[in-house]
Every structure is written in C-alpha cells, then in structure tokens.
Design a protein around this motif. Sequence first.
Motif, PDB file in Angstrom:
ATOM      1  N   ALA A  10       0.611  -1.671  -0.091  1.00  0.00           N
ATOM      2  CA  ALA A  10      -0.114  -0.099   0.290  1.00  0.00           C
ATOM      3  C   ALA A  10       0.940   1.401   0.109  1.00  0.00           C
ATOM      4  CB  ALA A  10      -0.886   0.292   1.109  1.00  0.00           C
ATOM      5  N   TRP A  11       2.361   1.009   0.183  1.00  0.00           N
ATOM      6  CA  TRP A  11       2.564   2.645   0.283  1.00  0.00           C
ATOM      7  C   TRP A  11       4.005   2.574  -1.151  1.00  0.00           C
ATOM      8  CZ3 TRP A  11       1.094   5.826   3.817  1.00  0.00           C
ATOM      9  CH2 TRP A  11       1.863   6.921   3.348  1.00  0.00           C
ATOM     10  N   VAL A  12       3.785   1.363  -1.943  1.00  0.00           N
ATOM     11  CA  VAL A  12       4.321   1.715  -3.071  1.00  0.00           C
ATOM     12  C   VAL A  12       4.027   3.040  -3.610  1.00  0.00           C
ATOM     13  CG1 VAL A  12       4.957   0.501  -5.387  1.00  0.00           C
ATOM     14  CG2 VAL A  12       4.335  -0.455  -3.517  1.00  0.00           C
ATOM     15  N   PRO A  13       5.694   3.755  -3.933  1.00  0.00           N
ATOM     16  CA  PRO A  13       5.381   5.517  -4.929  1.00  0.00           C
ATOM     17  C   PRO A  13       5.026   4.485  -6.237  1.00  0.00           C
ATOM     18  CG  PRO A  13       7.511   4.469  -4.388  1.00  0.00           C
ATOM     19  CD  PRO A  13       6.472   3.292  -3.745  1.00  0.00           C
ATOM     20  N   ARG A  14       4.864   5.889  -6.932  1.00  0.00           N
ATOM     21  CA  ARG A  14       4.937   5.730  -8.762  1.00  0.00           C
ATOM     22  C   ARG A  14       6.239   4.940  -8.865  1.00  0.00           C
ATOM     23  NH1 ARG A  14       4.234  10.515 -11.661  1.00  0.00           N
ATOM     24  NH2 ARG A  14       3.622   9.232 -13.626  1.00  0.00           N
ATOM     25  N   PRO A  15       6.457   4.255 -10.277  1.00  0.00           N
ATOM     26  CA  PRO A  15       8.135   4.279 -10.805  1.00  0.00           C
ATOM     27  C   PRO A  15       8.899   5.779 -10.586  1.00  0.00           C
ATOM     28  CG  PRO A  15       6.100   2.984 -11.603  1.00  0.00           C
ATOM     29  CD  PRO A  15       5.810   4.094 -11.198  1.00  0.00           C
ATOM     30  N   ALA A  16      10.447   5.261 -10.328  1.00  0.00           N
ATOM     31  CA  ALA A  16      11.386   7.008 -10.625  1.00  0.00           C
ATOM     32  C   ALA A  16      11.217   7.257 -12.133  1.00  0.00           C
ATOM     33  CB  ALA A  16      12.716   6.215 -10.255  1.00  0.00           C
ATOM     34  N   ASP A  17      10.804   6.652 -13.120  1.00  0.00           N
ATOM     35  CA  ASP A  17      10.771   6.876 -14.362  1.00  0.00           C
ATOM     36  C   ASP A  17       9.682   7.192 -14.787  1.00  0.00           C
ATOM     37  OD1 ASP A  17       9.660   4.032 -14.395  1.00  0.00           O
ATOM     38  OD2 ASP A  17      11.627   3.407 -15.568  1.00  0.00           O
ATOM     39  N   SER A 109      -2.546   2.658 -14.854  1.00  0.00           N
ATOM     40  CA  SER A 109      -2.017   3.490 -16.110  1.00  0.00           C
ATOM     41  C   SER A 109      -1.212   3.972 -15.630  1.00  0.00           C
ATOM     42  CB  SER A 109      -3.177   4.090 -16.633  1.00  0.00           C
ATOM     43  OG  SER A 109      -4.072   4.833 -15.921  1.00  0.00           O
ATOM     44  N   GLY A 110      -0.733   3.742 -14.241  1.00  0.00           N
ATOM     45  CA  GLY A 110       1.069   5.112 -13.767  1.00  0.00           C
ATOM     46  C   GLY A 110      -0.129   6.772 -13.295  1.00  0.00           C
ATOM     47  N   LEU A 111      -1.529   6.669 -13.742  1.00  0.00           N
ATOM     48  CA  LEU A 111      -1.619   7.838 -13.139  1.00  0.00           C
ATOM     49  C   LEU A 111      -1.380   8.000 -11.721  1.00  0.00           C
ATOM     50  CD1 LEU A 111      -4.259   8.414 -15.046  1.00  0.00           C
ATOM     51  CD2 LEU A 111      -2.244   8.849 -15.818  1.00  0.00           C
ATOM     52  N   ILE A 112      -1.792   6.827 -10.873  1.00  0.00           N
ATOM     53  CA  ILE A 112      -2.065   7.331  -8.981  1.00  0.00           C
ATOM     54  C   ILE A 112      -0.947   5.949  -8.387  1.00  0.00           C
ATOM     55  CG2 ILE A 112      -3.290   8.106  -7.769  1.00  0.00           C
ATOM     56  CD1 ILE A 112      -4.898   9.307  -8.890  1.00  0.00           C
ATOM     57  N   SER A 113       0.070   6.299  -7.777  1.00  0.00           N
ATOM     58  CA  SER A 113       0.121   5.723  -6.561  1.00  0.00           C
ATOM     59  C   SER A 113      -0.775   4.416  -6.142  1.00  0.00           C
ATOM     60  CB  SER A 113       1.552   5.609  -6.775  1.00  0.00           C
ATOM     61  OG  SER A 113       1.558   6.685  -5.438  1.00  0.00           O
ATOM     62  N   PRO A 114      -0.090   3.813  -5.323  1.00  0.00           N
ATOM     63  CA  PRO A 114      -0.764   3.033  -4.125  1.00  0.00           C
ATOM     64  C   PRO A 114      -0.784   4.215  -2.468  1.00  0.00           C
ATOM     65  CG  PRO A 114       0.120   0.895  -5.279  1.00  0.00           C
ATOM     66  CD  PRO A 114       0.958   2.169  -6.118  1.00  0.00           C
ATOM     67  N   ARG A 115       0.602   4.338  -3.370  1.00  0.00           N
ATOM     68  CA  ARG A 115       1.083   5.505  -1.364  1.00  0.00           C
ATOM     69  C   ARG A 115       0.620   6.688  -1.690  1.00  0.00           C
ATOM     70  NH1 ARG A 115       7.525   7.278  -0.931  1.00  0.00           N
ATOM     71  NH2 ARG A 115       7.794   5.263  -0.052  1.00  0.00           N
TER      72      ARG A 115
END
Length: 325
Positions: A10-17, A109-115
């Motif tokens: 649940a605390w995974v951020p968006r990918p750095a790239d 779709s990478g728009l919003i992260s779980p965090r």
Amino acid sequence: MRCGDLLREAWVPRPADAPKLSLRQQVRAWWQACRPPFFITAAIPVTLALALTFRLQGGVAAGQWTTYALLLVGCFMGLTIANLANDLFDHILGVDGGDNIGGSRVIQSGLISPRQLSVVLLLLTPATLAVGGLLIMGLPAALRPALWALSLFAVGSAVFYVAPPIRYGHRALGEVFVCLNMGFIMVSASATLLLGRFDPRSLALALPVGLMVAGVLYYQSLPEIETDLEAGKHTLANTLGKAGAFLIFRLWWPAVWVLLGNLWAAGLAGWPVALCLLGAPFYLAACGRIRAAGQGDWLPLDAHGHLVRKCYLISGAALILGVLL
C-alpha cells in the motif's frame, strides 16, 4: 496476505522513471479515481430524505438546507472512500490485474500510486467522520449514539468492501451491504438528521432505493464474472453463474418497480412514482445485451453500464417526485 506485506504494498510510490504529470493531468486522474458517474447513487438517497422532510413539514427550513448540503458532502466523501479503497486493495490483491476491467485503472495506468491513494484515504476517512460528527451533534442526545454507530459502520463498510481481512465484496455480500448502506442507512439517517427525529416511514422509502443502488453494483459485476472468479473474488453474479445471474437481473428491476407501486398504494408517495417505468427501455436494452452475449464473452457489457445507471436515475427521480407530490 500478511499485514506487513499489505502495508508494504500500500506504500509503493510511482516508479522513478514514470513521466511527471501536469496539474491538469493530476486533476483528471483523481477525477477518474473518484468515479463521478456513480455520485448519483449517493445524491438520490439524500435528496429523497429531503423530499420526505418537505412532505412531512410542508416545507424545508433554512437550517435544513444547510444540513442537506453537508449530508451531500459527507456522502460523496464516503462514496469516494469506497472507490479509492476498491482501487487500492483490489490492485494489491491482484484482482484488477491482467484482463480484469474493474476499478478506475488509475494505478494500472501509472497515473496514481498506491502510496498516494493510501495517503488520501488516511486523510479522507477522519474528515468524513468529522462531517458526520458535526451533523450528529445537532441531534437530541438520545439519538446520537445510534447515529454514531451507523456512521462508523458505513465508513468501515466503505473501506472493508475489499480490504482484508473482511473483504465482504469478495464473499458475494457486496449487494447486501450496498443495499444496507446506500438504502436503509443513507435514507433513514439523512431523514433523521433533517427532521431531528427518527420517522419509520423512511425505512419503507429506503428499501427500493437500496435495491436500486445494489442493482447498479450487480450489473457492474456481470462483465467480470470470469475474471473475478479467476482472481479469487466471489461475487453474487459469479456464484450464480451466467444463466442464474441473467435471471436475477431480469427480475431485479421489475421487483423495484413493484415496490415503488406499493409505496403509491400505501399513500407514502404520489402518482409520479409511475414515471419509473420510463426506465423500462433502458432495462430492456440491458437485458438484450446480456441475452446477446449468451455464454460467451461478457466483458463488452461493461460499456453498457450507463443503461442501468439511467434506470436508477429515472426511478430515483420518480420516487423523489412522488414523495414531493
């Protein structure tokens, strides 16, 4: 999944790239996550409670309009909690992966992260309870404990629809809890907050509304009968199988319309409730889509969810008019 693993996911951020989103893109992403087309499922129960207030009092006082506005805000916030928690936990549990079309797809779709979803849920949940508390404190002391209990139950239900360990939405109980929360609790609690007292007639009005909202959820589960089952999510629809699920859908909305007719016969609503039958063409169109799909691929049915939402909107508006007139 163990608690530690759940919290870590649940605390995974968006990918750095991941590409940086503009402010406009971020707003659109969060708007998508909130699923605004479903806000009518909260607006109609609260407005029905306002209509009942008007019927019983012959008018609506200025303070009651303020209460109505706060109720709308609080219920929209509660519905948003349910939508965001659904996205977050179904993603973590793998239900919205692969070919599944569930949720708003903002994580996939990478728009919003779980965090980001987790942070918003941590802020939105107490804020929603605060709005409820503000309304409850205006009630007579004898009514406050029951309303607090209902508020906590409703907010807890919004989170634990898919959140472990309860996950009642994965145990074929989604429609039951939605009927209870969006029907009985939302209509009756809203009427109690507006009137300053509990009126049992609100329960009679709440039953068809609860079934209507549950009917919207039920249709939304039909396209995912197979993908949900593959992911280990047991819904009422995939428990029944395609033939049984279609039979229940065919009976669902006629049953709602019979209940609305009973309200007219009982004198709790006027003739405008008959306008609910204007939704019949949309119901028949939805039946036709399901019939055409047969035992084949039901995923394309997702594009026709608007048909059932129109049934709900028309039937809900007819009930509100019936109570007013």
